[in-house]
Design a protein around this motif. Sequence first.
Motif, mmCIF file in Angstrom:
data_model
loop_
_atom_site.group_PDB
_atom_site.id
_atom_site.type_symbol
_atom_site.label_atom_id
_atom_site.label_comp_id
_atom_site.label_asym_id
_atom_site.label_seq_id
_atom_site.Cartn_x
_atom_site.Cartn_y
_atom_site.Cartn_z
ATOM 1 N N ASN A 108 0.778 -1.234 0.000
ATOM 2 C CA ASN A 108 0.000 0.000 0.000
ATOM 3 C C ASN A 108 0.813 1.290 0.000
ATOM 4 O OD1 ASN A 108 -3.005 -0.747 0.398
ATOM 5 N ND2 ASN A 108 -1.903 -2.106 1.775
ATOM 6 N N SER A 109 2.115 1.223 0.132
ATOM 7 C CA SER A 109 2.922 2.440 0.287
ATOM 8 C C SER A 109 2.738 3.438 -0.844
ATOM 9 C CB SER A 109 4.401 2.090 0.425
ATOM 10 O OG SER A 109 4.642 1.494 1.658
ATOM 11 N N GLN A 110 2.941 3.003 -2.054
ATOM 12 C CA GLN A 110 2.853 3.939 -3.180
ATOM 13 C C GLN A 110 1.437 4.483 -3.325
ATOM 14 O OE1 GLN A 110 4.035 2.476 -7.019
ATOM 15 N NE2 GLN A 110 3.912 4.477 -7.951
ATOM 16 N N ARG A 111 0.461 3.634 -3.172
ATOM 17 C CA ARG A 111 -0.939 4.036 -3.319
ATOM 18 C C ARG A 111 -1.318 5.087 -2.278
ATOM 19 N NH1 ARG A 111 -5.668 2.466 -1.335
ATOM 20 N NH2 ARG A 111 -4.789 0.923 0.045
ATOM 21 N N LYS B 118 -10.724 19.001 -2.988
ATOM 22 C CA LYS B 118 -11.753 17.959 -2.975
ATOM 23 C C LYS B 118 -11.915 17.322 -4.352
ATOM 24 C CE LYS B 118 -14.436 19.510 0.974
ATOM 25 N NZ LYS B 118 -15.754 19.902 1.471
ATOM 26 N N GLU B 119 -11.826 18.145 -5.398
ATOM 27 C CA GLU B 119 -11.912 17.604 -6.757
ATOM 28 C C GLU B 119 -10.726 16.686 -7.031
ATOM 29 O OE1 GLU B 119 -12.132 20.970 -9.366
ATOM 30 O OE2 GLU B 119 -14.134 21.526 -8.676
ATOM 31 N N ARG B 120 -9.550 17.108 -6.616
ATOM 32 C CA ARG B 120 -8.330 16.326 -6.812
ATOM 33 C C ARG B 120 -8.444 14.973 -6.107
ATOM 34 N NH1 ARG B 120 -4.902 20.274 -5.293
ATOM 35 N NH2 ARG B 120 -4.827 19.540 -3.173
ATOM 36 N N LEU B 121 -8.945 14.985 -4.872
ATOM 37 C CA LEU B 121 -9.094 13.735 -4.127
ATOM 38 C C LEU B 121 -10.116 12.827 -4.794
ATOM 39 C CD1 LEU B 121 -8.361 12.007 -1.679
ATOM 40 C CD2 LEU B 121 -10.134 13.226 -0.403
ATOM 41 N N ALA B 122 -11.241 13.376 -5.227
ATOM 42 C CA ALA B 122 -12.269 12.575 -5.891
ATOM 43 C C ALA B 122 -11.727 11.953 -7.177
ATOM 44 C CB ALA B 122 -13.505 13.421 -6.186
ATOM 45 N N VAL B 123 -10.988 12.742 -7.962
ATOM 46 C CA VAL B 123 -10.396 12.236 -9.204
ATOM 47 C C VAL B 123 -9.408 11.124 -8.901
ATOM 48 C CG1 VAL B 123 -8.803 12.837 -11.078
ATOM 49 C CG2 VAL B 123 -10.771 14.286 -10.608
ATOM 50 N N HIS B 124 -8.577 11.335 -7.900
ATOM 51 C CA HIS B 124 -7.582 10.315 -7.572
ATOM 52 C C HIS B 124 -8.248 9.009 -7.139
ATOM 53 C CE1 HIS B 124 -3.687 8.713 -6.451
ATOM 54 N NE2 HIS B 124 -4.316 8.175 -5.432
ATOM 55 N N LEU B 125 -9.217 9.102 -6.246
ATOM 56 C CA LEU B 125 -9.880 7.893 -5.761
ATOM 57 C C LEU B 125 -10.675 7.192 -6.867
ATOM 58 C CD1 LEU B 125 -11.111 9.141 -2.265
ATOM 59 C CD2 LEU B 125 -9.195 7.600 -2.741
ATOM 60 N N PHE B 126 -11.281 7.966 -7.759
ATOM 61 C CA PHE B 126 -12.102 7.375 -8.814
ATOM 62 C C PHE B 126 -11.245 6.780 -9.935
ATOM 63 C CE2 PHE B 126 -14.812 7.564 -12.632
ATOM 64 C CZ PHE B 126 -15.907 6.834 -12.183
ATOM 65 N N TYR C 216 -7.573 6.658 -10.218
ATOM 66 C CA TYR C 216 -6.334 5.963 -9.901
ATOM 67 C C TYR C 216 -6.561 4.778 -8.976
ATOM 68 C CZ TYR C 216 -4.059 9.930 -12.075
ATOM 69 O OH TYR C 216 -3.666 10.882 -12.976
ATOM 70 N N GLU C 217 -7.460 4.952 -7.996
ATOM 71 C CA GLU C 217 -7.745 3.857 -7.064
ATOM 72 C C GLU C 217 -8.909 2.997 -7.552
ATOM 73 O OE1 GLU C 217 -5.765 3.178 -4.552
ATOM 74 O OE2 GLU C 217 -4.580 4.940 -5.082
ATOM 75 N N GLU C 218 -9.631 3.483 -8.557
ATOM 76 C CA GLU C 218 -10.762 2.781 -9.164
ATOM 77 C C GLU C 218 -11.840 2.400 -8.147
ATOM 78 O OE1 GLU C 218 -8.974 -0.446 -11.342
ATOM 79 O OE2 GLU C 218 -8.189 0.905 -12.881
ATOM 80 N N LEU C 219 -12.104 3.330 -7.215
ATOM 81 C CA LEU C 219 -13.143 3.095 -6.222
ATOM 82 C C LEU C 219 -14.492 3.527 -6.785
ATOM 83 C CD1 LEU C 219 -11.421 4.399 -2.964
ATOM 84 C CD2 LEU C 219 -11.639 2.043 -3.748
ATOM 85 N N ILE D 170 -18.224 5.260 -6.753
ATOM 86 C CA ILE D 170 -18.674 6.539 -6.212
ATOM 87 C C ILE D 170 -19.231 6.382 -4.799
ATOM 88 C CG2 ILE D 170 -20.443 8.337 -6.506
ATOM 89 C CD1 ILE D 170 -19.803 8.257 -9.505
ATOM 90 N N THR D 171 -19.926 5.284 -4.546
ATOM 91 C CA THR D 171 -20.483 5.082 -3.200
ATOM 92 C C THR D 171 -19.376 5.017 -2.150
ATOM 93 O OG1 THR D 171 -20.535 2.690 -3.593
ATOM 94 C CG2 THR D 171 -22.567 3.913 -3.982
ATOM 95 N N GLU D 172 -18.298 4.336 -2.472
ATOM 96 C CA GLU D 172 -17.198 4.225 -1.513
ATOM 97 C C GLU D 172 -16.454 5.549 -1.362
ATOM 98 O OE1 GLU D 172 -13.534 1.237 -0.416
ATOM 99 O OE2 GLU D 172 -15.023 0.646 -1.900
ATOM 100 N N ILE D 173 -16.307 6.278 -2.457
ATOM 101 C CA ILE D 173 -15.667 7.598 -2.394
ATOM 102 C C ILE D 173 -16.489 8.523 -1.506
ATOM 103 C CG2 ILE D 173 -14.989 9.637 -3.714
ATOM 104 C CD1 ILE D 173 -14.477 7.711 -6.103
ATOM 105 N N ALA D 174 -17.806 8.493 -1.668
ATOM 106 C CA ALA D 174 -18.691 9.314 -0.840
ATOM 107 C C ALA D 174 -18.521 8.959 0.630
ATOM 108 C CB ALA D 174 -20.142 9.133 -1.271
ATOM 109 N N SER D 175 -18.412 7.682 0.913
ATOM 110 C CA SER D 175 -18.209 7.243 2.292
ATOM 111 C C SER D 175 -16.867 7.723 2.827
ATOM 112 C CB SER D 175 -18.301 5.713 2.355
ATOM 113 O OG SER D 175 -17.977 5.263 3.637
ATOM 114 N N LEU D 176 -15.814 7.586 2.031
ATOM 115 C CA LEU D 176 -14.483 8.017 2.463
ATOM 116 C C LEU D 176 -14.408 9.520 2.685
ATOM 117 C CD1 LEU D 176 -12.188 5.884 0.144
ATOM 118 C CD2 LEU D 176 -12.304 5.752 2.631
ATOM 119 N N MET D 177 -15.064 10.269 1.818
ATOM 120 C CA MET D 177 -15.026 11.728 1.909
ATOM 121 C C MET D 177 -16.112 12.269 2.837
ATOM 122 S SD MET D 177 -14.137 12.755 -2.051
ATOM 123 C CE MET D 177 -13.894 14.496 -1.688
ATOM 124 N N LYS D 178 -16.928 11.375 3.384
ATOM 125 C CA LYS D 178 -18.023 11.737 4.287
ATOM 126 C C LYS D 178 -18.947 12.769 3.650
ATOM 127 C CE LYS D 178 -15.548 10.419 8.384
ATOM 128 N NZ LYS D 178 -14.898 10.810 9.596
#
Length: 159
Positions: free
Chosen positions: A13-16, A108-116, A118-121, A123-131
């Motif tokens: 998980n380090s690089q991610r 917030k846009e940068r984090l959403a883009v990265h999670l969607f 690069y991490e391929e999460l 949207i439901t999980e991204i919403a949960s992570l970002m509260k």
Amino acid sequence: MTENNYICAVKRNSQRLYLIAYSYTQNQCDAEDIMQNTFLKLWKNKTDFKNDEHIDRWLTRVCVNECKDFFKLSFRKSVPLDDAKFITSYDEHFNIDLFNAVSSLKKKERLAVHLFYYEELPITEIASLMKTTEGTVKSLLHRARKSLRAKLGDEWINE
């Protein structure tokens, strides 16, 4: 958690996690601090994880929360570094123009883009992570895509 399991989780998980933290902070040193705090919490955690995926998801959640907490610190000074361009761990498909454009997005846009992307999460999980709500995540991604399209044209979509 055994020492061997911990070492495997760190390697996996380090690089991610670094990229998540860097996308949020835009600073190498701050990203490394967040990553270190995240792994320290894993080491101290007494949870019995079901499998590696459970550990990975837990680490992602903790990393995002550490990023949010980091900006609450009153002594923090924001000094963006342009050093991520020199990271050599990216593969040959790494697009520096796309990286710079994503880095210029709002936090917030940068984090959403990265999670969607690069991490391929999902949207439901991204919403949960970002509260936040799924609708907010969709709006963040829509605004980010619009901004990226304005900066890069339509070529970035094929990257």
